[in-house]
Design a protein around this motif. Structure first.
Motif, PDB file in Angstrom:
ATOM      1  N   PHE A 205       0.923  -1.285   0.149  1.00 28.91           N
ATOM      2  CA  PHE A 205       0.139  -0.051  -0.012  1.00 28.91           C
ATOM      3  C   PHE A 205       0.928   1.221   0.065  1.00 28.91           C
ATOM      4  O   PHE A 205       0.348   2.414  -0.426  1.00 28.91           O
ATOM      5  CB  PHE A 205      -0.807  -0.024   1.260  1.00 28.91           C
ATOM      6  CG  PHE A 205      -2.206  -0.575   0.931  1.00 28.91           C
ATOM      7  CD1 PHE A 205      -2.375  -2.027   0.730  1.00 28.91           C
ATOM      8  CD2 PHE A 205      -3.423   0.468   0.915  1.00 28.91           C
ATOM      9  CE1 PHE A 205      -3.536  -2.540   0.649  1.00 28.91           C
ATOM     10  CE2 PHE A 205      -4.489  -0.253   0.700  1.00 28.91           C
ATOM     11  CZ  PHE A 205      -4.777  -1.764   0.556  1.00 28.91           C
ATOM     12  N   ARG A 206       1.930   1.116   0.837  1.00 32.03           N
ATOM     13  CA  ARG A 206       2.822   2.422   0.814  1.00 32.03           C
ATOM     14  C   ARG A 206       3.858   2.389  -0.352  1.00 32.03           C
ATOM     15  O   ARG A 206       4.673   3.580  -0.358  1.00 32.03           O
ATOM     16  CB  ARG A 206       3.639   2.452   2.184  1.00 32.03           C
ATOM     17  CG  ARG A 206       2.552   2.324   3.254  1.00 32.03           C
ATOM     18  CD  ARG A 206       2.033   3.764   3.885  1.00 32.03           C
ATOM     19  NE  ARG A 206       1.367   3.481   5.208  1.00 32.03           N
ATOM     20  CZ  ARG A 206      -0.206   3.427   5.208  1.00 32.03           C
ATOM     21  NH1 ARG A 206      -0.542   3.534   4.049  1.00 32.03           N
ATOM     22  NH2 ARG A 206      -0.589   3.299   6.334  1.00 32.03           N
ATOM     23  N   SER A 207       3.954   1.539  -0.935  1.00 29.56           N
ATOM     24  CA  SER A 207       5.175   1.548  -2.292  1.00 29.56           C
ATOM     25  C   SER A 207       4.712   2.355  -3.406  1.00 29.56           C
ATOM     26  O   SER A 207       3.543   2.471  -3.498  1.00 29.56           O
ATOM     27  CB  SER A 207       5.477   0.197  -2.567  1.00 29.56           C
ATOM     28  OG  SER A 207       4.498  -0.425  -3.227  1.00 29.56           O
ATOM     29  N   PRO A 208       5.634   2.697  -4.207  1.00 30.13           N
ATOM     30  CA  PRO A 208       5.361   3.372  -5.320  1.00 30.13           C
ATOM     31  C   PRO A 208       4.565   2.290  -6.407  1.00 30.13           C
ATOM     32  O   PRO A 208       3.637   2.671  -6.961  1.00 30.13           O
ATOM     33  CB  PRO A 208       6.923   3.367  -6.095  1.00 30.13           C
ATOM     34  CG  PRO A 208       7.683   3.446  -4.999  1.00 30.13           C
ATOM     35  CD  PRO A 208       7.281   2.629  -3.815  1.00 30.13           C
ATOM     36  N   PHE A 209       4.889   0.953  -6.120  1.00 35.50           N
ATOM     37  CA  PHE A 209       3.925   0.050  -6.781  1.00 35.50           C
ATOM     38  C   PHE A 209       2.431   0.080  -6.586  1.00 35.50           C
ATOM     39  O   PHE A 209       1.482   0.218  -7.169  1.00 35.50           O
ATOM     40  CB  PHE A 209       4.317  -1.162  -6.481  1.00 35.50           C
ATOM     41  CG  PHE A 209       3.665  -2.582  -7.066  1.00 35.50           C
ATOM     42  CD1 PHE A 209       3.416  -2.918  -8.540  1.00 35.50           C
ATOM     43  CD2 PHE A 209       3.034  -3.406  -6.129  1.00 35.50           C
ATOM     44  CE1 PHE A 209       2.691  -3.831  -8.906  1.00 35.50           C
ATOM     45  CE2 PHE A 209       2.279  -4.163  -6.480  1.00 35.50           C
ATOM     46  CZ  PHE A 209       1.950  -4.648  -7.751  1.00 35.50           C
ATOM     47  N   GLY A 210       2.239   0.352  -5.124  1.00 38.97           N
ATOM     48  CA  GLY A 210       0.874   0.511  -4.570  1.00 38.97           C
ATOM     49  C   GLY A 210       0.508   1.852  -5.047  1.00 38.97           C
ATOM     50  O   GLY A 210      -1.094   1.833  -5.583  1.00 38.97           O
ATOM     51  N   LEU A 211       1.107   2.901  -5.443  1.00 35.18           N
ATOM     52  CA  LEU A 211       0.705   4.197  -5.903  1.00 35.18           C
ATOM     53  C   LEU A 211       0.303   3.875  -7.276  1.00 35.18           C
ATOM     54  O   LEU A 211      -0.780   4.448  -7.574  1.00 35.18           O
ATOM     55  CB  LEU A 211       1.785   5.291  -5.953  1.00 35.18           C
ATOM     56  CG  LEU A 211       1.843   5.961  -4.396  1.00 35.18           C
ATOM     57  CD1 LEU A 211       2.828   7.107  -4.774  1.00 35.18           C
ATOM     58  CD2 LEU A 211       0.608   6.859  -4.423  1.00 35.18           C
ATOM     59  N   MET A 212       1.149   3.156  -7.849  1.00 32.29           N
ATOM     60  CA  MET A 212       0.850   2.950  -9.317  1.00 32.29           C
ATOM     61  C   MET A 212      -0.512   2.320  -9.452  1.00 32.29           C
ATOM     62  O   MET A 212      -1.384   2.691 -10.166  1.00 32.29           O
ATOM     63  CB  MET A 212       1.825   2.055  -9.825  1.00 32.29           C
ATOM     64  CG  MET A 212       1.830   1.793 -11.518  1.00 32.29           C
ATOM     65  SD  MET A 212       2.476   3.615 -12.198  1.00 32.29           S
ATOM     66  CE  MET A 212       4.221   3.294 -11.869  1.00 32.29           C
ATOM     67  N   LEU A 213      -0.840   1.225  -8.592  1.00 31.22           N
ATOM     68  CA  LEU A 213      -2.213   0.620  -8.548  1.00 31.22           C
ATOM     69  C   LEU A 213      -3.467   1.537  -8.319  1.00 31.22           C
ATOM     70  O   LEU A 213      -4.328   1.452  -9.220  1.00 31.22           O
ATOM     71  CB  LEU A 213      -2.203  -0.657  -7.607  1.00 31.22           C
ATOM     72  CG  LEU A 213      -1.129  -1.744  -7.953  1.00 31.22           C
ATOM     73  CD1 LEU A 213      -1.247  -2.543  -6.707  1.00 31.22           C
ATOM     74  CD2 LEU A 213      -1.276  -2.392  -9.289  1.00 31.22           C
ATOM     75  N   LYS A 214      -3.118   2.277  -7.559  1.00 33.45           N
ATOM     76  CA  LYS A 214      -3.976   3.429  -6.962  1.00 33.45           C
ATOM     77  C   LYS A 214      -4.400   4.364  -8.304  1.00 33.45           C
ATOM     78  O   LYS A 214      -5.457   4.590  -8.597  1.00 33.45           O
ATOM     79  CB  LYS A 214      -3.727   4.226  -5.852  1.00 33.45           C
ATOM     80  CG  LYS A 214      -3.969   3.480  -4.527  1.00 33.45           C
ATOM     81  CD  LYS A 214      -3.425   4.286  -3.379  1.00 33.45           C
ATOM     82  CE  LYS A 214      -3.337   3.536  -2.084  1.00 33.45           C
ATOM     83  NZ  LYS A 214      -2.582   4.310  -1.111  1.00 33.45           N
ATOM     84  N   GLY A 215      -3.188   4.516  -9.055  1.00 33.30           N
ATOM     85  CA  GLY A 215      -3.509   5.519 -10.275  1.00 33.30           C
ATOM     86  C   GLY A 215      -4.168   4.491 -11.211  1.00 33.30           C
ATOM     87  O   GLY A 215      -5.276   5.571 -11.867  1.00 33.30           O
ATOM     88  N   ILE A 216      -4.049   3.197 -11.374  1.00 38.59           N
ATOM     89  CA  ILE A 216      -4.824   2.620 -12.114  1.00 38.59           C
ATOM     90  C   ILE A 216      -6.276   2.795 -11.734  1.00 38.59           C
ATOM     91  O   ILE A 216      -7.224   2.953 -12.838  1.00 38.59           O
ATOM     92  CB  ILE A 216      -4.480   1.149 -12.377  1.00 38.59           C
ATOM     93  CG1 ILE A 216      -3.094   1.154 -12.785  1.00 38.59           C
ATOM     94  CG2 ILE A 216      -5.406   0.243 -13.344  1.00 38.59           C
ATOM     95  CD1 ILE A 216      -2.244  -0.186 -12.889  1.00 38.59           C
ATOM     96  N   LYS A 217      -6.629   2.669 -10.510  1.00 35.06           N
ATOM     97  CA  LYS A 217      -7.931   2.583 -10.214  1.00 35.06           C
ATOM     98  C   LYS A 217      -8.743   3.940 -10.454  1.00 35.06           C
ATOM     99  O   LYS A 217      -9.715   4.061 -11.065  1.00 35.06           O
ATOM    100  CB  LYS A 217      -8.028   2.448  -8.598  1.00 35.06           C
ATOM    101  CG  LYS A 217      -9.396   2.475  -7.995  1.00 35.06           C
ATOM    102  CD  LYS A 217      -9.275   2.398  -6.446  1.00 35.06           C
ATOM    103  CE  LYS A 217     -10.791   2.041  -5.900  1.00 35.06           C
ATOM    104  NZ  LYS A 217     -10.568   1.870  -4.596  1.00 35.06           N
ATOM    105  N   SER A 218      -7.832   5.028 -10.191  1.00 34.49           N
ATOM    106  CA  SER A 218      -8.560   6.326 -10.513  1.00 34.49           C
ATOM    107  C   SER A 218      -8.786   6.773 -12.045  1.00 34.49           C
ATOM    108  O   SER A 218      -9.580   7.448 -12.279  1.00 34.49           O
ATOM    109  CB  SER A 218      -7.863   7.477  -9.716  1.00 34.49           C
ATOM    110  OG  SER A 218      -6.408   7.687  -9.841  1.00 34.49           O
ATOM    111  N   ASN A 219      -7.760   6.489 -12.835  1.00 29.93           N
ATOM    112  CA  ASN A 219      -7.904   6.687 -14.115  1.00 29.93           C
ATOM    113  C   ASN A 219      -6.847   5.982 -15.068  1.00 29.93           C
ATOM    114  O   ASN A 219      -5.820   6.504 -15.357  1.00 29.93           O
ATOM    115  CB  ASN A 219      -7.768   8.323 -14.456  1.00 29.93           C
ATOM    116  CG  ASN A 219      -8.264   8.540 -15.643  1.00 29.93           C
ATOM    117  OD1 ASN A 219      -8.334   7.663 -16.805  1.00 29.93           O
ATOM    118  ND2 ASN A 219      -8.626   9.886 -15.925  1.00 29.93           N
ATOM    119  N   GLN A 220      -7.197   4.803 -15.289  1.00 27.69           N
ATOM    120  CA  GLN A 220      -6.193   3.970 -16.245  1.00 27.69           C
ATOM    121  C   GLN A 220      -5.945   4.722 -17.703  1.00 27.69           C
ATOM    122  O   GLN A 220      -4.783   4.467 -17.806  1.00 27.69           O
ATOM    123  CB  GLN A 220      -6.943   2.732 -16.175  1.00 27.69           C
ATOM    124  CG  GLN A 220      -5.940   1.755 -17.039  1.00 27.69           C
ATOM    125  CD  GLN A 220      -6.240   0.046 -16.838  1.00 27.69           C
ATOM    126  OE1 GLN A 220      -5.502  -0.434 -16.953  1.00 27.69           O
ATOM    127  NE2 GLN A 220      -7.376  -0.181 -16.668  1.00 27.69           N
TER     128      GLN A 220
END
Lengths: 386, 450
Positions: A205-220
């Protein structure tokens, strides 16, 4: 993302509190009638399952309706490890995670070509295929409806290598270097893995990888326009999530060496979706809470019968008792699904963020109007529950 | 979770609490290990009551049977505690039951829902053993579940008195020292049914099997196939169907063109109700194949299923463990007290569950202790009578009961809504006995380490 600045203290605190709460479960669940090994094991195992599911659903928003397939594969792999290699839990867990990861890679590779409802339906279809394979086509491997069980005549190559003595009279039990994995030791084994799993999920959740996933969620689409290929990230998240499910499945087999096809049924996939939404999708501890709540209902509420109710309401006068007991009786015992359904509706309608949002509201209610320090702690809390 | 932070508890305090909690929780398991020889799981010596676990399907395709089983268990508990009219306590021979509980302790119970799934059944059995502290688990209406729960009970050192389970495996390849079955099995059904089939339908028939796809279906198909082929019948095809399928039309259509003239339905519960009703709807029974009337056989029959299937069961042959219309003292006493309590006659599932509970209680009385190995030794090789099936033996080698088997036919002109099965033939016990070694498997140890 203030937590990026000083992640260490709050997260360390969170993981410690979490670990303490999990390990002390036999204590604080006692008043609720939940302190017995089988239920505690289920709490921990389905907690792992839900945490893993949340890595996919909570972070990326991809709703998989087929996670039970990984759970089932993990169980079958673990039982086969018990049958062929050794009764030790470690290889069973490793094989369970590996095979689930493998299946997740295949299913994920094919399903992730689509998004939204199409993705959900694809995963559902794959899971249903796996279920039918396990149920009727692959019966030599899965033993169909009867379920895969241990037998005294199993080879257990590694165990035979290390012990020359005559086999014991009964079925061997699963163990971890001599400690049997049923009862409380089994729970602590699952609990330790849950805490490790929770920690890994926290790091993700805290990693850049997690951020990337959150980015996908908000606007792929926007992610794609910036030149990023989102597929590898999605596939990684899907595989990790599948491996969590495989871990949970193998632990089910470790605590009770039996694997049945019904573990792969779509209802089991739906259950983990319920758990996650009930607890709060996208939050760290939410899915875990949801898993606990559903398992508690399934095991405790379903065991209430009229005699228990009679006792519980014995303070009422007889005439009232005669009305109250049958009415309440509809909602407990075999009617526990009804209660769960009502609860689910209430939570989805009034608390879309799940139980975690409920706790947060209560917390805010009590601390609103407080000083600066309090606001900080609310903030810390929000991060913790995020 | 993080609400803890507000409580003013320090991190160290929490850790300490966690560690202490773990220790406390683990303590009982340390003590059990070093306990004295006759210490056993859920020993009720220091308590005034003894608790039994009733694990029945309250949902799923066998839920009707489960509900009736539960009624029978509650009746048995009443009778054991000396309430009601005593039922079979008065007819059972030999019996040491007094109607004052078991070994002076009041009988209580816990219930669980197996959902007709192995996983759920084991979870609820574990709950009853670990939380409710039951001394014996009984119930089940599916052999898959019975086999799964039986092996769990062996591991836990808890006696399992199987309810309705008809697979050969339960006391065959999956038998356990702690598991006992009063109900008959698929082999006995085949042995009892074959002579009647020969008489009614001749020795030149072509059979088509539809089989529930799990341990019970497999062994019943095998047993019926063996005994009909011994008559000279030919088996055209055997098709496995999923449990709880609901719609069987896709399996029934191919039967029409297969050249078979007998359909054998190895189904039970709601599955049997559905498959039989659909087979009749498809007009199978009005057909002529190979110059003979098309027939349907349901090897394992129960009145509850007959009730669900309605007119479709008229004239259909099958076997059953027990029927409420039997006229011996035990059956009459049981039917009377069950009817007085619930307003309907008991099913065979109810009967076997009731009898199993009484047999267990009696074995405890005979052993003079609840210590499972001693109770098991009393049940092994126990000869009894007055329980509705004539003289019965609990065979020591495989924990299977041997008694007469009823061949029944769906009643053409029922005199009441319960008068659905007519007994065609009572197959004597000698005719259905077999060598216990044919199914393999082994019982395992008396003593279970904990």
């Amino acid at each position: 993302m203030t937590n990026m600045k000083k992640p260490s203290f709050n997260d360390t605190m969170l993981i410690l509190v979490f670990a303490a709460a999990i390990l002390a479960m036999p204590l604080w669940l006692d008043p609720f009638g939940g302190n017995y090994p089988d239920l505690l094991q289920k709490f921990a195992i389905y907690g792992i399952f839900a945490i893993g599911f949340n890595i996919l659903f909570g972070l990326t928003g991809y709703l998989s309706f087929g996670h039970a397939a990984f759970l089932g594969v993990g169980s079958y792999a673990a039982v086969w490890s018990f049958k062929l290699l050794t009764m030790n839990a470690i290889p069973a867990v490793i094989f369970g995670v590996l095979f689930a990861g493998l299946l997740a890679a295949i299913i994920g590779f094919l399903s992730l070509r689509r998004t939204g409802i199409y993705f959900s339906i694809l995963t559902l279809a794959f899971a249903q295929m796996s279920y039918n394979l396990a149920y009727s086509v692959l019966t030599p491997i899965t033993n169909g409806e009867t379920g895969l069980q241990l037998a005294r005549s199993d080879p257990r190559i590694l165990d035979k290598l290390f012990s020359d003595g005559p086999a014991s009279a009964g079925l061997p039990s699963t163990e971890l270097f001599g400690e049997t994995m049923s009862g409380y030791p089994g729970f602590y084994f699952c609990a330790v893995l849950l805490i490790i799993g929770f920690y890994i999920s926290l790091r993700i959740f805290r990693s850049p990888f997690g951020l990337m996933l959150k980015g996908i969620k908000s606007n792929q689409n926007r992610m794609k326009y910036t030149g990023l290929n989102t597929r590898p990230y999605m596939l990684t998240a899907f595989i990790i999530s599948g491996m969590y499910a495989g871990l949970a499945g193998s632990l089910l087999a470790v605590t009770d060496p039996l694997a049945g096809a019904e573990r792969m049924q779509w209802t089991a996939s739906g259950e983990v979706v319920l758990m996650t939404i009930l607890g709060g999708a996208g939050t760290l501890v939410g899915p875990m809470l949801g898993a606990g709540l559903i398992k508690y209902f399934e095991n405790i509420f379903s065991s209430f019968d009229d005699s228990v109710l009679q006792q519980a309401f014995s303070f009422l006068p007889d005439s009232v008792l005669e009305i109250v007991v049958p009415v309440v009786g509809l909602f407990v015992g075999s009617g526990w699904h009804l209660t769960l359904g009502l609860l689910f509706m209430i939570i989805v309608i009034f608390l879309p963020g799940g139980l975690v949002e409920g706790f947060r509201r209560i917390f805010n209610y009590f601390t609103s109007g407080g000083g600066k320090a309090e606001t900080q702690s609310v903030e810390a809390h929000n991060q913790a529950g995020e | 979770m993080s609400d803890f932070k507000k409580s003013g508890m320090s991190r160290r305090g929490l850790l300490k609490a966690g560690a202490v909690g773990g220790l406390v929780a683990a303590t009982p398991s340390f003590f059990i290990k070093d306990a004295w020889a006759e210490e056993f799981r859920n020993n009720p010596t220091n308590s005034g009551e003894v608790k039994l676990g009733f694990n029945v399907p309250q949902s799923g395709p066998y839920a009707d049977e489960g509900a009736d089983e539960l009624r029978a268990y509650m009746l048995a508990v009443k009778h054991l505690n000396g309430e009601g009219d005593g039922g079979m306590l008065n007819t059972m021979k030999p019996s040491m039951l007094t109607g004052k509980g078991v070994l002076g302790k009041k009988v209580t119970y816990a219930t669980g829902d197996t959902q007709t799934k192995s996983d759920a059944a084991r979870a609820s059995a574990k709950r009853m053993i670990e939380k409710d502290g039951v001394l014996m688990v009984t119930g089940g209406s599916s052999s898959g579940v019975a086999v799964a729960v039986q092996s769990l009970c062996q591991e836990q050192g808890i006696i399992f008195m199987a309810g309705l389970t008809h697979s050969n495996d339960t006391t065959g390849k999956d038998k356990r020292r702690y598991g006992f079955r009063h109900f008959f099995n698929a082999y006995m059904s085949g042995a009892a049914l074959a002579p009647v089939l020969n008489k009614e339908y001749g020795s030149d028939r072509r059979a088509y099997h539809l089989t529930a796809d799990y341990t019970w279906g497999w062994t019943q198909e095998e047993s019926i196939k063996n005994s009909t082929e011994a008559l000279g019948w030919e088996t055209v095809n055997t098709v496995k169907t999923p449990v709880g399928a609901g719609d069987f039309s896709q399996y029934i259509t191919p039967v029409l063109n297969s050249g078979a003239d007998v359909l054998i339905l190895n189904h039970y519960g709601k599955d049997m109700i559905n498959s039989l009703s659909q087979a009749v709807q498809f007009g199978l029974r009005d057909k002529q194949v190979n110059g003979k009337n098309f027939e349907i056989v349901v090897p394992l029959f129960s009145r509850l299923m007959a009730q669900g299937a309605g007119d479709a069961i008229k004239g259909i042959l099958g076997t059953t463990n027990w029927n409420w219309s039997l006229q011996d003292d035990g059956s009459k006493a049981f039917v009377q007290s069950f009817g007085a309590e619930y307003g309907a006659p008991p099913s065979m599932a109810a009967h076997t569950c009731y009898v199993q509970t009484l047999l267990y209680a009696n074995a405890c009385e005979m052993a003079g202790t609840f210590y499972p190995p001693e109770v098991i030794k009393q049940l092994e090789g126990f000869n009894f009578d007055g329980m509705g099936n004539g003289p019965t033996l609990y065979r020591a080698e495989d924990h299977q009961c041997f008694k007469d088997v009823l061949v029944v036919r769906g009643n053409e002109n029922p005199s009441s809504q319960f008068d659905l099965l007519k007994v065609v033939d009572i197959t004597p016990r000698a005719q259905v006995e077999y060598d216990w070694t044919i199914f393999g498997g082994e019982l395992g140890p008396y003593e279970v380490k904990m």
